[in-house]
Design a protein around this motif. Structure first.
Motif, PDB file in Angstrom:
ATOM      1  N   ASP A  55      19.042  46.908  24.920  1.00  0.00           N
ATOM      2  CA  ASP A  55      18.782  47.000  23.483  1.00  0.00           C
ATOM      3  C   ASP A  55      19.019  48.412  22.958  1.00  0.00           C
ATOM      4  N   THR A  56      19.599  49.285  23.796  1.00  0.00           N
ATOM      5  CA  THR A  56      19.869  50.658  23.332  1.00  0.00           C
ATOM      6  C   THR A  56      21.318  51.051  23.641  1.00  0.00           C
ATOM      7  N   GLU A  57      22.232  50.089  23.405  1.00  0.00           N
ATOM      8  CA  GLU A  57      23.646  50.394  23.673  1.00  0.00           C
ATOM      9  C   GLU A  57      24.128  51.564  22.819  1.00  0.00           C
ATOM     10  N   TYR A  58      23.484  51.742  21.650  1.00  0.00           N
ATOM     11  CA  TYR A  58      23.872  52.861  20.776  1.00  0.00           C
ATOM     12  C   TYR A  58      23.653  54.211  21.459  1.00  0.00           C
ATOM     13  N   ALA A  59      22.851  54.215  22.543  1.00  0.00           N
ATOM     14  CA  ALA A  59      22.566  55.485  23.248  1.00  0.00           C
ATOM     15  C   ALA A  59      23.576  55.764  24.361  1.00  0.00           C
ATOM     16  N   PHE A  60      24.558  54.878  24.543  1.00  0.00           N
ATOM     17  CA  PHE A  60      25.533  55.120  25.619  1.00  0.00           C
ATOM     18  C   PHE A  60      26.386  56.352  25.328  1.00  0.00           C
ATOM     19  N   HIS A  61      26.729  56.557  24.050  1.00  0.00           N
ATOM     20  CA  HIS A  61      27.701  57.609  23.727  1.00  0.00           C
ATOM     21  C   HIS A  61      27.222  58.588  22.656  1.00  0.00           C
ATOM     22  N   ASP A  62      26.585  58.084  21.591  1.00  0.00           N
ATOM     23  CA  ASP A  62      26.309  58.950  20.432  1.00  0.00           C
ATOM     24  C   ASP A  62      25.197  59.952  20.732  1.00  0.00           C
ATOM     25  N   GLY A  63      25.262  61.099  20.094  1.00  0.00           N
ATOM     26  CA  GLY A  63      24.188  62.082  20.236  1.00  0.00           C
ATOM     27  C   GLY A  63      24.690  63.492  20.009  1.00  0.00           C
TER      28      GLY A  63
END
Ligand code: SF4
Length: 228
Positions: A55-63
């Motif tokens: 549920d945190t695929e958005y944390a794979f790359h962005d930051g």
């Protein structure tokens, strides 16, 4: 006791190390035995796994890259004792070990949420480690690093996210095989939207399992919203 100039220099260099941070936010801890406590979350970017229910695929790359000193400064603004370092997989960035140590040095109660695929031995022993054991339903069970279990203490917790009856049976077998409840607290969590918490509760009671049922409290409060 005064700090020597060389030690001060080391500390300054450490606090300038950069970490890629996906988000930093204040919320209610929805999992673990700290469930319900106001907590600052530091979500680090990147994960080598691809669990099917992630549920945190958005944390794979962005930051954004942020120095440890700046992270500590932002954490302090929330005026709370509890800090959770999560991901992604926080240990995929080596500097996370420095962040965890410095958070402990600052007097926070620190927990780390990790996938169970990375070595937890170097983590500061003041940190409460929440170590996943990936079930077959995750699609990533072959990544489990079972050597980690030797390092668990009563301050730590292991977590199974259970998708169905096959996962439940598999988790119950690992519980017995590694005598997990004698090492630390064991969490059984239903995969959100996939397995009913009531069904999992009934299975745990039927088998008299020495585990803690946990639901993802934050999802009951706010749904599947990032930053909550
Ligand atoms: S380990 Fe966590 S962040 Fe990584 S893919 Fe699995 S659920 Fe997502």
């Amino acid at each position: 006791m005064t700090t020597s100039p060389s030690l001060r220099n080391d500390q300054q260099q450490t606090s300038q190390k950069l970490l890629r941070v996906n988000e930093l936010f204040f919320s209610i801890q929805g999992e673990t035995r700290d469930s319900g406590l106001p907590t600052v979350f530091i979500r680090l970017t990147g994960c080598p796994l691809r669990c099917v229910y992630c549920d945190t695929e958005y944390a794979f790359h962005d930051g954004n890259k942020i120095s440890i000193a700046d992270i500590l400064h932002r954490v302090a603004e929330y005026r709370t004792r509890h800090v959770t370092v999560t991901g992604g997989e926080p240990l995929a960035q080596k500097a996370s070990l420095h962040l965890l140590k410095l958070l402990c040095d600052e007097g926070y109660q620190v927990s780390l949420e990790t996938s169970g695929a990375m070595d937890i031995a170097p983590v500061d022993d003041r940190v409460s480690r929440i170590v996943d054991i990936k079930t077959p339903g995750s699609g990533e069970a072959d990544k489990n690093r079972f050597e980690n279990l030797e390092h668990l203490t009563p301050e730590d917790q292991v977590k199974f996210v259970i998708c169905d009856r096959t996962d439940y049976t598999w988790s119950r077998e690992r519980l017995t095989e590694y005598q997990l409840n004698e090492r630390c607290e064991v969490l059984f969590s239903p995969s959100y939207g996939e397995l009913s918490p009531t069904t999992l509760a009934d299975w745990i009671l039927e088998d008299h399992l020495p585990v803690r049922l946990q639901v993802q409290l934050h999802k009951y409060l706010w749904g599947d919203v990032p930053g909550k």
